[in-house]
Design a protein around this motif. Sequence first.
Motif, PDB file in Angstrom:
ATOM      1  N   THR A   1     -21.170 -15.749 -25.809  1.00 41.62           N
ATOM      2  CA  THR A   1     -21.152 -14.877 -24.637  1.00 41.62           C
ATOM      3  C   THR A   1     -19.731 -14.593 -24.141  1.00 41.62           C
ATOM      4  OG1 THR A   1     -21.560 -16.837 -23.262  1.00 41.62           O
ATOM      5  CG2 THR A   1     -23.466 -15.497 -23.888  1.00 41.62           C
ATOM      6  N   ASP A   2     -18.726 -15.252 -24.706  1.00 38.49           N
ATOM      7  CA  ASP A   2     -17.340 -14.854 -24.439  1.00 38.49           C
ATOM      8  C   ASP A   2     -16.973 -13.598 -25.227  1.00 38.49           C
ATOM      9  OD1 ASP A   2     -16.801 -16.929 -22.684  1.00 38.49           O
ATOM     10  OD2 ASP A   2     -16.096 -18.273 -24.267  1.00 38.49           O
ATOM     11  N   GLN A   3     -17.745 -13.327 -26.271  1.00 38.07           N
ATOM     12  CA  GLN A   3     -17.455 -12.190 -27.152  1.00 38.07           C
ATOM     13  C   GLN A   3     -18.502 -11.092 -27.026  1.00 38.07           C
ATOM     14  OE1 GLN A   3     -17.516 -13.189 -31.367  1.00 38.07           O
ATOM     15  NE2 GLN A   3     -15.893 -11.690 -31.747  1.00 38.07           N
ATOM     16  N   PHE A   4     -19.760 -11.502 -26.870  1.00 37.17           N
ATOM     17  CA  PHE A   4     -20.857 -10.539 -26.851  1.00 37.17           C
ATOM     18  C   PHE A   4     -21.499 -10.435 -25.469  1.00 37.17           C
ATOM     19  CE2 PHE A   4     -20.996 -12.153 -31.333  1.00 37.17           C
ATOM     20  CZ  PHE A   4     -20.612 -10.974 -31.948  1.00 37.17           C
ATOM     21  N   TYR A   5     -22.040  -9.261 -25.199  1.00 36.95           N
ATOM     22  CA  TYR A   5     -22.875  -9.029 -24.019  1.00 36.95           C
ATOM     23  C   TYR A   5     -24.319  -9.222 -24.480  1.00 36.95           C
ATOM     24  CZ  TYR A   5     -24.916  -6.436 -20.036  1.00 36.95           C
ATOM     25  OH  TYR A   5     -25.632  -6.052 -18.935  1.00 36.95           O
ATOM     26  N   VAL A   6     -24.936 -10.287 -24.037  1.00 41.38           N
ATOM     27  CA  VAL A   6     -26.243 -10.700 -24.552  1.00 41.38           C
ATOM     28  C   VAL A   6     -27.338 -10.310 -23.564  1.00 41.38           C
ATOM     29  CG1 VAL A   6     -27.635 -12.644 -25.353  1.00 41.38           C
ATOM     30  CG2 VAL A   6     -25.171 -12.585 -25.819  1.00 41.38           C
ATOM     31  N   ILE A   7     -28.410  -9.735 -24.095  1.00 43.93           N
ATOM     32  CA  ILE A   7     -29.529  -9.230 -23.286  1.00 43.93           C
ATOM     33  C   ILE A   7     -30.815  -9.871 -23.790  1.00 43.93           C
ATOM     34  CG2 ILE A   7     -30.766  -7.154 -22.525  1.00 43.93           C
ATOM     35  CD1 ILE A   7     -28.221  -5.640 -23.799  1.00 43.93           C
ATOM     36  N   CYS A   8     -31.654 -10.316 -22.880  1.00 44.42           N
ATOM     37  CA  CYS A   8     -32.973 -10.816 -23.268  1.00 44.42           C
ATOM     38  C   CYS A   8     -33.984 -10.445 -22.191  1.00 44.42           C
ATOM     39  CB  CYS A   8     -32.953 -12.333 -23.464  1.00 44.42           C
ATOM     40  SG  CYS A   8     -34.522 -13.024 -24.073  1.00 44.42           S
ATOM     41  N   ALA A   9     -35.099  -9.849 -22.594  1.00 44.93           N
ATOM     42  CA  ALA A   9     -36.156  -9.451 -21.665  1.00 44.93           C
ATOM     43  C   ALA A   9     -37.432 -10.225 -21.954  1.00 44.93           C
ATOM     44  CB  ALA A   9     -36.423  -7.948 -21.785  1.00 44.93           C
ATOM     45  N   SER A  10     -38.184 -10.502 -20.917  1.00 47.93           N
ATOM     46  CA  SER A  10     -39.539 -11.001 -21.110  1.00 47.93           C
ATOM     47  C   SER A  10     -40.376  -9.870 -21.696  1.00 47.93           C
ATOM     48  CB  SER A  10     -40.142 -11.453 -19.781  1.00 47.93           C
ATOM     49  OG  SER A  10     -39.419 -12.537 -19.234  1.00 47.93           O
ATOM     50  N   SER A  11     -41.186 -10.186 -22.685  1.00 46.89           N
ATOM     51  CA  SER A  11     -41.923  -9.139 -23.391  1.00 46.89           C
ATOM     52  C   SER A  11     -42.855  -8.368 -22.464  1.00 46.89           C
ATOM     53  CB  SER A  11     -42.743  -9.741 -24.535  1.00 46.89           C
ATOM     54  OG  SER A  11     -41.915 -10.156 -25.581  1.00 46.89           O
ATOM     55  N   LEU A  12     -42.879  -7.073 -22.627  1.00 46.75           N
ATOM     56  CA  LEU A  12     -43.915  -6.267 -22.002  1.00 46.75           C
ATOM     57  C   LEU A  12     -45.267  -6.821 -22.450  1.00 46.75           C
ATOM     58  CD1 LEU A  12     -44.400  -3.611 -20.342  1.00 46.75           C
ATOM     59  CD2 LEU A  12     -44.692  -2.469 -22.558  1.00 46.75           C
ATOM     60  N   GLY A  13     -46.195  -6.979 -21.514  1.00 51.21           N
ATOM     61  CA  GLY A  13     -47.502  -7.532 -21.857  1.00 51.21           C
ATOM     62  C   GLY A  13     -47.612  -9.023 -21.645  1.00 51.21           C
ATOM     63  N   SER A  14     -46.488  -9.676 -21.333  1.00 43.61           N
ATOM     64  CA  SER A  14     -46.529 -11.121 -21.101  1.00 43.61           C
ATOM     65  C   SER A  14     -46.806 -11.399 -19.625  1.00 43.61           C
ATOM     66  CB  SER A  14     -45.197 -11.759 -21.516  1.00 43.61           C
ATOM     67  OG  SER A  14     -44.177 -11.425 -20.594  1.00 43.61           O
ATOM     68  N   CYS A  15     -46.801 -12.678 -19.282  1.00 42.32           N
ATOM     69  CA  CYS A  15     -46.972 -13.076 -17.883  1.00 42.32           C
ATOM     70  C   CYS A  15     -45.683 -13.716 -17.388  1.00 42.32           C
ATOM     71  CB  CYS A  15     -48.134 -14.053 -17.751  1.00 42.32           C
ATOM     72  SG  CYS A  15     -47.976 -15.499 -18.830  1.00 42.32           S
ATOM     73  N   LYS A  16     -44.564 -13.258 -17.935  1.00 44.91           N
ATOM     74  CA  LYS A  16     -43.268 -13.886 -17.677  1.00 44.91           C
ATOM     75  C   LYS A  16     -42.352 -12.988 -16.850  1.00 44.91           C
ATOM     76  CE  LYS A  16     -44.230 -17.475 -20.346  1.00 44.91           C
ATOM     77  NZ  LYS A  16     -44.240 -18.866 -19.889  1.00 44.91           N
TER      78      LYS A  16
ATOM     79  N   PHE B   1     -58.520  -6.579 -18.734  1.00 49.76           N
ATOM     80  CA  PHE B   1     -58.741  -5.804 -19.954  1.00 49.76           C
ATOM     81  C   PHE B   1     -58.579  -4.299 -19.752  1.00 49.76           C
ATOM     82  CE2 PHE B   1     -61.298  -9.606 -21.437  1.00 49.76           C
ATOM     83  CZ  PHE B   1     -60.340 -10.004 -22.348  1.00 49.76           C
ATOM     84  N   ASP B   2     -58.197  -3.877 -18.556  1.00 52.27           N
ATOM     85  CA  ASP B   2     -57.838  -2.471 -18.353  1.00 52.27           C
ATOM     86  C   ASP B   2     -56.402  -2.192 -18.797  1.00 52.27           C
ATOM     87  OD1 ASP B   2     -60.292  -1.707 -17.341  1.00 52.27           O
ATOM     88  OD2 ASP B   2     -59.727  -2.149 -15.253  1.00 52.27           O
ATOM     89  N   PHE B   3     -55.674  -3.241 -19.149  1.00 54.08           N
ATOM     90  CA  PHE B   3     -54.320  -3.048 -19.651  1.00 54.08           C
ATOM     91  C   PHE B   3     -54.388  -2.299 -20.979  1.00 54.08           C
ATOM     92  CE2 PHE B   3     -50.199  -4.399 -21.424  1.00 54.08           C
ATOM     93  CZ  PHE B   3     -49.386  -4.238 -20.304  1.00 54.08           C
ATOM     94  N   PRO B   4     -53.491  -1.344 -21.215  1.00 54.57           N
ATOM     95  CA  PRO B   4     -53.546  -0.571 -22.476  1.00 54.57           C
ATOM     96  C   PRO B   4     -53.383  -1.458 -23.698  1.00 54.57           C
ATOM     97  CG  PRO B   4     -52.073   0.475 -20.884  1.00 54.57           C
ATOM     98  CD  PRO B   4     -52.414  -0.871 -20.327  1.00 54.57           C
ATOM     99  N   ASP B   5     -53.915  -0.991 -24.829  1.00 56.62           N
ATOM    100  CA  ASP B   5     -53.731  -1.698 -26.092  1.00 56.62           C
ATOM    101  C   ASP B   5     -52.237  -1.843 -26.375  1.00 56.62           C
ATOM    102  OD1 ASP B   5     -56.427  -1.978 -26.532  1.00 56.62           O
ATOM    103  OD2 ASP B   5     -56.590  -0.249 -27.856  1.00 56.62           O
TER     104      ASP B   5
END
Length: 365
Positions: A79-94, A112-116
Amino acid sequence: MPDYIKYLQLPSPFVFHRGGRLYEAELQYETWGQLNPSADNAVLILTGLSPDSHACRHHKNDQPGWWEFMIGPGKAIDTDQFYVICASSLGSCKGSTGPASINPKNSRAYRFDFPDLCLQDVANSNVLLCRHLGIDRLHAIVGPSMGGMTGTALLQQHPGFARHWVQIAAGLASPPFSTAIRSLQREAIINDNNFNRGFYSREDWPIDGMKFARKIGMLSYRSAKEWNERFPRSLKKVPDHPFGIEFPVESYLEHHANRFIHQFDPICYLYLSRAMDWFDAYQYKPKTAPHNPLADINIESALILGTETDLLFPIDLQKQVSDLLDKASIDNRLYITDSIQGHDAFLVDEDTFSKLVADYLSATV
């Protein structure tokens, strides 16, 4: 809520790969390091099924992240060299919008009304996040397990969006054994009496289904070789009731299952698990080479990592990815480790995986 946790409001509607739509959806994410003036030093981490956006700590008093040994100052993903990105997955409970989130149309949980949900949707939401952050092209995508397949989906839909690609313990599709394992996990959850067709509550949680699903998962995440070393048969205890827990390996499974029960929403688990089994990179047909799903991903290089003892994503799958990259004239390195920890080796065999990722990324700069 810690100030380092951020949210992206996705376009409304956010259109799904299979045609569903979400309104007012959000993506939870975290970043580390600094984006340079040319915005070309970003590394996107795509998670497996269970983790969230907290891949590593932000300061010394912070909680450790799920990939703490891999990411940080001076570490493999530096992280001194790179700009690091991490997202909680769409569809998760995070933190990101998922089946357990409130539907703005009726103020009730989607269930279950959530889209496939498909991994293509997870990939597209991450591309929108990167563009929101001012990134038109990533330095690298790093994806273990489900994240490895999500990376494939991202590069197929957005060729050239990354210069480099690290795929770990994954493949172009789930093999039948892996699908069978996840199918049993889904069945265990759905058949729990408390699941109640998805209308469970915190008080009437499908505890048994979630525990059994986790235990099935633990059988596939680690290897028999590791367990032979960790759990000698001579260590037994008197069970609390007939056919109760007696062997150390049973205690191990029970411990991990109890930890997991309320860490993941059951329906979110079903959706993400199915998304893994639905994904098939061969459904994508490049115009230049219809029989090679990686022909047009337009990257400069790739690192493909696997483990001899991985039951969920056997090494033939990583060899297949490397072979297709060769046919597409994409420079790639294939390493198969002898780690004994099975599919989870990338989470626990720190020395091996840190070195491989560090050596590769340092050569890309």
